[in-house]
Enzyme design. Structure first.
Site, short mmCIF file in Angstrom:
data_model
loop_
_atom_site.label_atom_id
_atom_site.label_comp_id
_atom_site.label_asym_id
_atom_site.label_seq_id
_atom_site.Cartn_x
_atom_site.Cartn_y
_atom_site.Cartn_z
N LYS A 1 0.79 -1.24 0.00
CA LYS A 1 0.08 0.01 -0.08
C LYS A 1 0.85 1.23 -0.03
O LYS A 1 0.69 2.22 -0.86
CB LYS A 1 -0.90 -0.11 1.15
CG LYS A 1 -2.15 -0.85 1.16
CD LYS A 1 -3.00 -1.22 2.41
CE LYS A 1 -3.81 -2.41 2.22
NZ LYS A 1 -4.53 -2.76 3.23
N GLN B 1 -5.13 -1.64 9.28
CA GLN B 1 -5.03 -2.93 8.74
C GLN B 1 -5.63 -4.12 9.77
O GLN B 1 -5.39 -4.16 10.84
CB GLN B 1 -3.42 -3.22 8.44
CG GLN B 1 -3.13 -4.62 7.59
CD GLN B 1 -3.62 -4.50 6.14
OE1 GLN B 1 -3.73 -3.44 5.64
NE2 GLN B 1 -3.95 -5.75 5.90
N ASP C 1 -11.36 2.28 3.79
CA ASP C 1 -11.84 0.75 3.26
C ASP C 1 -13.13 0.69 3.26
O ASP C 1 -13.43 -0.37 3.12
CB ASP C 1 -11.22 0.09 4.77
CG ASP C 1 -9.87 -0.70 4.64
OD1 ASP C 1 -9.67 -1.12 3.34
OD2 ASP C 1 -9.16 -0.88 5.53
#
Ligand code: GUN
Length: 277
Positions: free
Chosen positions: A50, A94, A117
């Site tokens: 990322k 994460q 997200d």
């Protein structure tokens, strides 16, 4: 017959190139904060990927690395600071989180407008009701890949195997929005193979290596493999038995190089959209 590959790596590169051009025209560059708690080896690799994608696109990224023993309070304090920081347009925590941390509480603490997200209940609710919001990256990436590959969606029977909040449930909703007839299967589904054999589009998101075998796939189906598993020999493999299934499928995603790069490209797109407001 051998299936045509749906090349997520190549499409992700093209998408990032377009995003790069958009970022070049922005005076205030988009900012992404990634929070990584713990030592999960796969998560470390994902976060590094990322960061690299941010560099490619021109997004300023910051990774906050926290020890496995970090308290929920400290984690929430980092989210609160990022929520209030105007230079931060996207926040990503994460997953998986260390076991002592309540993931639902953490995800709910993120400002929904910065929730790149798309995991916040507000964004999940927006997806369910068809309201504007941020859609999760892997499901969005799957849809882009299917569209780019010219897979007909309207009226197609899409079968999703796996009912996670990250992939299974949201991709089922996106397929429904695209006018597919959707069946969502899971570990308790009776005679799974009989259901998957009806799929024009089959999405495998179960987390079990080579779970989808040739006998479970209709001739000519588009097969999307979301799995990233370690096989017995240590190599990387998906939820689909690629070598078998490619002989019957019409289209298929490889692992690696299919859905994975698309997830990251969609994260970049969501961050840019959050920055554009
Ligand atoms: N872990 C596995 N997939 C994902 C994802 O898409 N986002 C986050 N934050 N964590 C993950």
């Amino acid at each position: 017959m051998s299936a045509v590959l749906m090349d997520g790596k190549a499409l992700a590169e093209r998408i990032k190139e377009t995003l790069r051009e958009r970022v070049d025209g922005m005076t205030i560059k988009p900012g992404l904060t990634v929070i990584l708690a713990g030592e999960d080896p796969a998560s470390k690799v994902y976060v590094r990927n990322k960061e690299r994608a941010c560099e490619t696109v021109g997004i300023r990224s910051r990774v906050i690395r926290l020890p496995d023993a970090v308290s929920q309070e400290e984690l929430l304090a980092h989210i609160d600071a990022a929520n209030r920081d105007e230079a931060v347009h996207g926040i990503l925590v994460q997953l998986p989180l260390p076991r002592h941390i309540d993931g639902a509480v953490v995800l709910k603490a993120i400002d929904p407008k910065k929730d790149v997200d798309g995991f916040h209940v507000e964004n999940a609710g927006a997806l369910l009701s068809g309201a504007p919001g941020i859609a999760p990256c892997t499901p969005s990436g799957i849809m882009e890949l299917l569209k780019d590959s010219g897979v007909p969606l309207e009226g197609a029977h899409a079968v999703v195997v796996g009912r996670s909040n990250i992939v299974g449930k949201p991709v089922a909703l996106l397929l429904l929005q695209a006018n597919c007839t959707v069946t969502l299967c899971h570990s308790k589904t009776r005679d799974l193979a009989a259901v998957t054999r009806q799929a024009d589009i089959l999405v495998a998101a179960v987390g079990r290596p080579r779970f989808i075998t040739r006998d479970m796939v209709k001739n000519g189906a588009a097969v999307v493999d979301v799995g990233v598993n370690r096989c017995a020999d240590g190599s990387l493999c998906g939820d689909v038995d690629f070598e078998q299934v490619r002989e019957v499928a019409g289209r298929i995603t490889p692992v690696p190089g299919g859905v994975g790069p698309m997830t990251i490209a969609m994260l970049m797109a969501n961050t840019l959209r959050a920055a554009e407001g």
